[in-house]
Design a protein around this motif. Sequence first.
Motif, short mmCIF file in Angstrom:
data_model
loop_
_atom_site.label_atom_id
_atom_site.label_comp_id
_atom_site.label_asym_id
_atom_site.label_seq_id
_atom_site.Cartn_x
_atom_site.Cartn_y
_atom_site.Cartn_z
N GLU A 110 0.79 -1.08 0.04
CA GLU A 110 0.06 0.08 -0.18
C GLU A 110 0.83 1.40 -0.06
O GLU A 110 0.32 2.26 -0.04
N ARG A 111 2.07 1.11 0.23
CA ARG A 111 3.03 2.22 0.44
C ARG A 111 3.77 2.55 -0.74
O ARG A 111 3.96 1.56 -1.58
N ASP A 112 4.33 3.74 -1.04
CA ASP A 112 5.19 4.10 -2.14
C ASP A 112 6.52 4.41 -1.81
O ASP A 112 7.37 5.01 -2.83
N TYR A 113 7.18 4.14 -0.81
CA TYR A 113 8.55 4.31 -0.40
C TYR A 113 9.82 3.61 -0.95
O TYR A 113 10.92 4.07 -0.78
N PHE A 114 9.38 2.60 -1.63
CA PHE A 114 10.43 1.62 -2.24
C PHE A 114 10.02 1.35 -3.37
O PHE A 114 9.06 1.43 -4.08
N GLU A 115 11.28 0.89 -4.10
CA GLU A 115 11.16 0.75 -5.54
C GLU A 115 11.13 -0.82 -5.95
O GLU A 115 10.59 -1.14 -6.83
N ARG A 116 11.47 -1.35 -4.91
CA ARG A 116 11.57 -3.04 -5.31
C ARG A 116 11.79 -3.73 -3.68
O ARG A 116 12.38 -3.38 -2.98
N TRP A 117 10.72 -5.02 -3.69
CA TRP A 117 10.55 -5.57 -2.65
C TRP A 117 10.75 -7.18 -2.96
O TRP A 117 9.81 -7.63 -3.76
N VAL A 118 12.01 -7.64 -2.74
CA VAL A 118 12.26 -9.04 -3.14
C VAL A 118 11.66 -9.90 -2.01
O VAL A 118 12.32 -9.79 -0.42
N VAL A 119 10.91 -10.97 -2.25
CA VAL A 119 10.49 -11.93 -1.17
C VAL A 119 11.23 -13.11 -1.42
O VAL A 119 11.12 -13.69 -2.44
N ALA A 120 12.29 -13.64 -0.43
CA ALA A 120 12.94 -14.69 -0.59
C ALA A 120 12.72 -15.62 0.40
O ALA A 120 12.35 -15.40 1.61
N ASP A 121 12.84 -16.99 0.14
CA ASP A 121 12.35 -18.17 0.87
C ASP A 121 13.19 -19.16 0.47
O ASP A 121 13.42 -19.33 -0.61
N TYR A 122 13.15 -20.18 1.40
CA TYR A 122 14.09 -21.45 0.99
C TYR A 122 13.02 -22.31 0.04
O TYR A 122 13.33 -22.89 -0.77
N ASP A 123 11.60 -21.97 0.23
CA ASP A 123 10.49 -22.63 -0.45
C ASP A 123 10.16 -21.37 -1.67
O ASP A 123 9.43 -20.56 -1.07
N LEU A 124 10.78 -21.55 -2.73
CA LEU A 124 10.50 -20.54 -3.67
C LEU A 124 8.98 -20.47 -4.09
O LEU A 124 8.37 -19.20 -4.20
N GLY A 125 8.12 -21.46 -4.04
CA GLY A 125 6.80 -21.60 -4.06
C GLY A 125 6.05 -20.66 -3.23
O GLY A 125 4.93 -19.90 -3.41
#
Length: 431
Positions: free
Chosen positions: A21-36
């Motif tokens: 909902e916010r505009d303060y970032f240009e990229r947000w990478v979601v990383a997990d051991y389980d890619l799915g």
Amino acid sequence: MRVLMIGAGGVGDAAARTAVERDYFERWVVADYDLGRAEATVAAASARRPGETRFVAAQVDASSADAVSALAREHGATHVFNAVDPRFVMPIFEGALAAGADYLDMAMSLSQRHPERPHELTGVKLGDEQFAAASQWESAGRLALVGIGVEPGLSDVFARYASDHLFSEIDELGTRDGANLTVHDEHGNEIFAPGFSIWTVIEECLNPPVVWEKGRGWYTTPPFSEGEIFDFPEGIGPVECVNVEHEEVLLMPRFLDAKKVTFKYGLGEQMIGILRALHELGLDSTQPVDVKGVSVSPRDVVAACLPDPATIGPQMTGKTCAGLWVTGTGKDGQPRATYLYHVVDNEVSMREYGAQCVVWQTAINPVVALELLAKGTWRASGVLGPEAFDAKPFLDLLAAPKPEGYGSAWGLEDREPMREPIATAQRPETD
């Protein structure tokens, strides 16, 4: 700002759904051991905002500092946000520094109990490994903002606010957490399903609790000690709270002046009984055992057998409250006792974010902190807790109506000083 968030469990998923909902970032990478699982979080977050393209998924081994560093460099991350179990704190912490990124977490490096006198003396304390590296972060001009969840996190922000705006002298900073949450199965029967990672709950609740007192420093007590009845607001009511090991007690005395710092958690009889049974059976251990030729950690087995906290929201009802009980002398020179708190109703968090209240209440605070860092409102280098920063901008942004803020109100109640803690000697001590 380019954020690398490691962990797409309940808290990580809720953080992404809030941050979109916010505009303060240009990229947000979601990383997990389980890619799915990371891909599912990206899809859920992106679906909340038409045309959203800032979220991407990645796979990472959070136990490897090299893997964390490589992924941070690949995506040009300016901030590494740790949203996994505290056992992974140090490799993520070290990987962020190696990549030249700032770092945030919601739980600090793990403790090790004193080998001879665990219920009197501290051994390795929560966060000791991170604070030992403070000079490296300062030299690099990078910030590690540790303990910026809800507890620790918002409770520490409350402590700074109370110190700056409400009290001239503080007798006790006492974090008090309680809830009236219940979880039911498809038949309407109440079931045991912790709202937060059972791995972390076991770690916190069976380790010797830590207390800090001026002139004495940090010391420990037996688990579940010094019980007291605390009356929580907004209909939750009285809950028995007991001493639990928690980061606030290790953070607040480093930055704020108080005579005593405590953390007490409203566990309830059922949770205390289950934790005692797990300990007596050795199922709280993280040391692998051989089961028919397979090496497994007993605690990991317990976690695998319980419902995923991220999935129980639709079965949960009630509210959770995180807050800080402060006693001392007010700015007017008169005795003062104040509870600063934040209550989340599970019905509201599920309706607005599709996240159960315990994980969402934790997740919103690092998202708010990242916004303050992105705007330059908060800035520093080294290894610091939330108490090191001005609390008012955080609390204002948290409570301000959307879209200016996050629309999540916090409260303040002045009360009469509490009576003496109730006796809990009838409970046997846990080794």
